[in-house]
Design a protein around this motif. Structure first.
Motif, PDB file in Angstrom:
ATOM      1  N   ASN A   1      -8.088   2.521  -0.760  1.00 17.54           N
ATOM      2  CA  ASN A   1      -6.897   3.285  -0.357  1.00 17.54           C
ATOM      3  C   ASN A   1      -6.871   4.663  -1.011  1.00 17.54           C
ATOM      4  O   ASN A   1      -6.580   5.673  -0.349  1.00 17.54           O
ATOM      5  CB  ASN A   1      -5.607   2.506  -0.679  1.00 17.54           C
ATOM      6  CG  ASN A   1      -5.508   2.082  -2.131  1.00 17.54           C
ATOM      7  OD1 ASN A   1      -6.466   1.583  -2.716  1.00 17.54           O
ATOM      8  ND2 ASN A   1      -4.351   2.269  -2.726  1.00 17.54           N
ATOM      9  N   SER A   2      -7.231   4.720  -2.303  1.00 18.84           N
ATOM     10  CA  SER A   2      -7.218   6.026  -2.983  1.00 18.84           C
ATOM     11  C   SER A   2      -8.393   6.880  -2.501  1.00 18.84           C
ATOM     12  O   SER A   2      -8.281   8.110  -2.397  1.00 18.84           O
ATOM     13  CB  SER A   2      -7.252   5.863  -4.505  1.00 18.84           C
ATOM     14  OG  SER A   2      -8.174   4.877  -4.910  1.00 18.84           O
TER      15      SER A   2
ATOM     16  N   PRO B   1       1.958   7.506  -6.014  1.00 25.87           N
ATOM     17  CA  PRO B   1       1.442   8.334  -7.120  1.00 25.87           C
ATOM     18  C   PRO B   1       0.130   9.028  -6.780  1.00 25.87           C
ATOM     19  O   PRO B   1      -0.174  10.081  -7.344  1.00 25.87           O
ATOM     20  CB  PRO B   1       1.222   7.332  -8.257  1.00 25.87           C
ATOM     21  CG  PRO B   1       1.772   6.029  -7.819  1.00 25.87           C
ATOM     22  CD  PRO B   1       2.066   6.092  -6.357  1.00 25.87           C
ATOM     23  N   ILE B   2      -0.626   8.447  -5.844  1.00 26.80           N
ATOM     24  CA  ILE B   2      -1.887   9.102  -5.452  1.00 26.80           C
ATOM     25  C   ILE B   2      -1.562  10.385  -4.687  1.00 26.80           C
ATOM     26  O   ILE B   2      -2.155  11.435  -4.908  1.00 26.80           O
ATOM     27  CB  ILE B   2      -2.767   8.170  -4.579  1.00 26.80           C
ATOM     28  CG1 ILE B   2      -2.847   6.773  -5.188  1.00 26.80           C
ATOM     29  CG2 ILE B   2      -4.155   8.770  -4.395  1.00 26.80           C
ATOM     30  CD1 ILE B   2      -3.588   5.756  -4.325  1.00 26.80           C
ATOM     31  N   HIS B   3      -0.571  10.285  -3.780  1.00 21.45           N
ATOM     32  CA  HIS B   3      -0.129  11.499  -3.065  1.00 21.45           C
ATOM     33  C   HIS B   3       0.347  12.552  -4.069  1.00 21.45           C
ATOM     34  O   HIS B   3       0.015  13.727  -3.952  1.00 21.45           O
ATOM     35  CB  HIS B   3       1.021  11.168  -2.107  1.00 21.45           C
ATOM     36  CG  HIS B   3       0.569  10.521  -0.818  1.00 21.45           C
ATOM     37  ND1 HIS B   3      -0.154  11.197   0.126  1.00 21.45           N
ATOM     38  CD2 HIS B   3       0.749   9.269  -0.330  1.00 21.45           C
ATOM     39  CE1 HIS B   3      -0.406  10.391   1.163  1.00 21.45           C
ATOM     40  NE2 HIS B   3       0.133   9.206   0.898  1.00 21.45           N
ATOM     41  N   ASP B   4       1.131  12.117  -5.056  1.00 19.88           N
ATOM     42  CA  ASP B   4       1.649  13.069  -6.055  1.00 19.88           C
ATOM     43  C   ASP B   4       0.499  13.791  -6.745  1.00 19.88           C
ATOM     44  O   ASP B   4       0.487  15.013  -6.865  1.00 19.88           O
ATOM     45  CB  ASP B   4       2.442  12.329  -7.153  1.00 19.88           C
ATOM     46  CG  ASP B   4       3.794  11.855  -6.669  1.00 19.88           C
ATOM     47  OD1 ASP B   4       4.190  12.238  -5.559  1.00 19.88           O
ATOM     48  OD2 ASP B   4       4.436  11.087  -7.414  1.00 19.88           O
ATOM     49  N   LEU B   5      -0.453  12.994  -7.196  1.00 17.94           N
ATOM     50  CA  LEU B   5      -1.552  13.558  -7.983  1.00 17.94           C
ATOM     51  C   LEU B   5      -2.423  14.491  -7.133  1.00 17.94           C
ATOM     52  O   LEU B   5      -2.760  15.606  -7.549  1.00 17.94           O
ATOM     53  CB  LEU B   5      -2.386  12.399  -8.550  1.00 17.94           C
ATOM     54  CG  LEU B   5      -3.540  12.727  -9.482  1.00 17.94           C
ATOM     55  CD1 LEU B   5      -3.087  13.539 -10.682  1.00 17.94           C
ATOM     56  CD2 LEU B   5      -4.215  11.428  -9.980  1.00 17.94           C
TER      57      LEU B   5
ATOM     58  N   GLN C   1       0.812  -1.207   0.000  1.00 17.74           N
ATOM     59  CA  GLN C   1       0.000   0.000   0.000  1.00 17.74           C
ATOM     60  C   GLN C   1       0.860   1.279   0.000  1.00 17.74           C
ATOM     61  O   GLN C   1       0.551   2.226  -0.711  1.00 17.74           O
ATOM     62  CB  GLN C   1      -0.919  -0.002   1.223  1.00 17.74           C
ATOM     63  CG  GLN C   1      -1.882   1.125   1.204  1.00 17.74           C
ATOM     64  CD  GLN C   1      -2.937   1.029   2.294  1.00 17.74           C
ATOM     65  OE1 GLN C   1      -3.817   1.827   2.334  1.00 17.74           O
ATOM     66  NE2 GLN C   1      -2.850   0.062   3.191  1.00 17.74           N
ATOM     67  N   THR C   2       1.921   1.285   0.789  1.00 21.58           N
ATOM     68  CA  THR C   2       2.740   2.502   0.862  1.00 21.58           C
ATOM     69  C   THR C   2       3.265   2.874  -0.518  1.00 21.58           C
ATOM     70  O   THR C   2       3.175   4.023  -0.955  1.00 21.58           O
ATOM     71  CB  THR C   2       3.925   2.276   1.822  1.00 21.58           C
ATOM     72  OG1 THR C   2       3.391   1.842   3.063  1.00 21.58           O
ATOM     73  CG2 THR C   2       4.724   3.540   2.036  1.00 21.58           C
ATOM     74  N   GLU C   3       3.801   1.856  -1.213  1.00 18.24           N
ATOM     75  CA  GLU C   3       4.348   2.118  -2.542  1.00 18.24           C
ATOM     76  C   GLU C   3       3.233   2.501  -3.516  1.00 18.24           C
ATOM     77  O   GLU C   3       3.365   3.428  -4.309  1.00 18.24           O
ATOM     78  CB  GLU C   3       5.077   0.873  -3.083  1.00 18.24           C
ATOM     79  CG  GLU C   3       6.348   0.508  -2.335  1.00 18.24           C
ATOM     80  CD  GLU C   3       6.108  -0.197  -1.000  1.00 18.24           C
ATOM     81  OE1 GLU C   3       4.930  -0.493  -0.674  1.00 18.24           O
ATOM     82  OE2 GLU C   3       7.083  -0.436  -0.258  1.00 18.24           O
TER      83      GLU C   3
END
Ligand SMILES: C[S@@+](CC[C@H](N)C(=O)[O-])C[C@H]1O[C@@H](n2cnc3c(N)ncnc32)[C@H](O)[C@@H]1O
Length: 237
Positions: free
Chosen positions: A60-61, A30-34, A24-26
């Protein structure tokens, strides 16, 4: 969790939420980035109340979407996998406890290619993280054009990200190691090895080549599709 009948899924692979969440962390990076990019680039007055997470997986997203946009009062997660949705439904209590009033959270079976919000409930943000590469090439751009034109609220945002790393050296190396001969794991990975240049594989829509930026530009910008909608594409990782 509501269970409206979906169209046939666009990808035939079964999804295993447990396996998915092991990384999940990995997967969340990209979700954090976006979402960070979206929050930074949005107008200060942008305060979304309805948000939709298409291809929400185990939630998660969706969870990150509500953390980045706590103003969201109506949250919808859509996925074509019942197993992923069962897992997502476990995070509902956590998501429902918004900062002020209680939030309404719903996870439903559905297909990103055809999903629309109920009348008068267009979402201010549509997030589709790591899902559109599971559509066949012919469906991908038309799906996004439809979301931008008909599904998102006026002045809203469609935020998408899809990985395109099958031919990166890390992935090539994994495949090379998996199919080595004379090693203890020989034969353990019989299904590895779609070769480079193989452009169409029945069971792997995610190997259909991702369209170039120019194709996206032609479809969205030149056709004046965007109008008053923002489009965030988190570079192809
Ligand atoms: C890689 S997971 C992404 C999960 C989550 N959004 C994330 O960012 O980690 C892809 C998800 O897309 C879903 N999916 C694939 N094709 C879909 C479709 N046509 N409509 C809705 N969901 C789809 C899969 O069931 C899976 O849960």
């Amino acid at each position: 969790m509501s269970t409206t009948t979906p169209n046939p899924p666009s990808n035939p692979l079964p999804w295993n939420p447990h396996q998915y969440l092991l990384f999940q962390t990995e997967r969340n990076r990209p979700i954090h980035d976006l979402l960070s990019y979206l929050r930074l680039s949005a107008h200060p007055s942008f305060s979304p109340t309805r948000v939709a997470d298409l291809g929400c997986g185990p939630g998660n997203s969706t969870k990150l979407l509500t953390q980045y946009f706590p103003s969201a009062k109506e949250v919808v997660g859509i996925d074509s996998s019942g197993d992923m949705l069962s897992s997502a439904s476990k995070v509902i209590p956590e998501l429902e406890s918004g900062p002020e009033d209680k939030r309404e959270v719903r996870f439903s079976l559905g297909d990103v290619r055809t999903w629309t919000a109920p009348e008068g409930k267009k979402p201010d943000i549509i997030l589709a993280n790591a899902v559109l590469h599971w559509l066949r090439h012919k469906d991908r751009i038309p799906t996004v054009v439809r979301l931008v034109r008909n599904v998102v609220a006026d002045g809203g945002v469609v935020a998408i990200q899809m990985p395109d790393n099958y031919y990166e050296w890390t992935h090539r190396a994994m495949r090379e190691v998996a199919v080595m001969k004379g090693v203890p794991w020989e034969g353990c990975f019989p299904r590895v090895g779609y070769s480079e240049g193989e452009s169409y594989t029945e069971e792997r829509p995610d190997l259909d080549p991702i369209e170039s930026m120019e194709e996206w530009y032609q479809a969205l910008n030149k056709g004046h599709v965007l109008g008053n909608v923002q489009m965030l594409v988190n570079g192809f990782a």
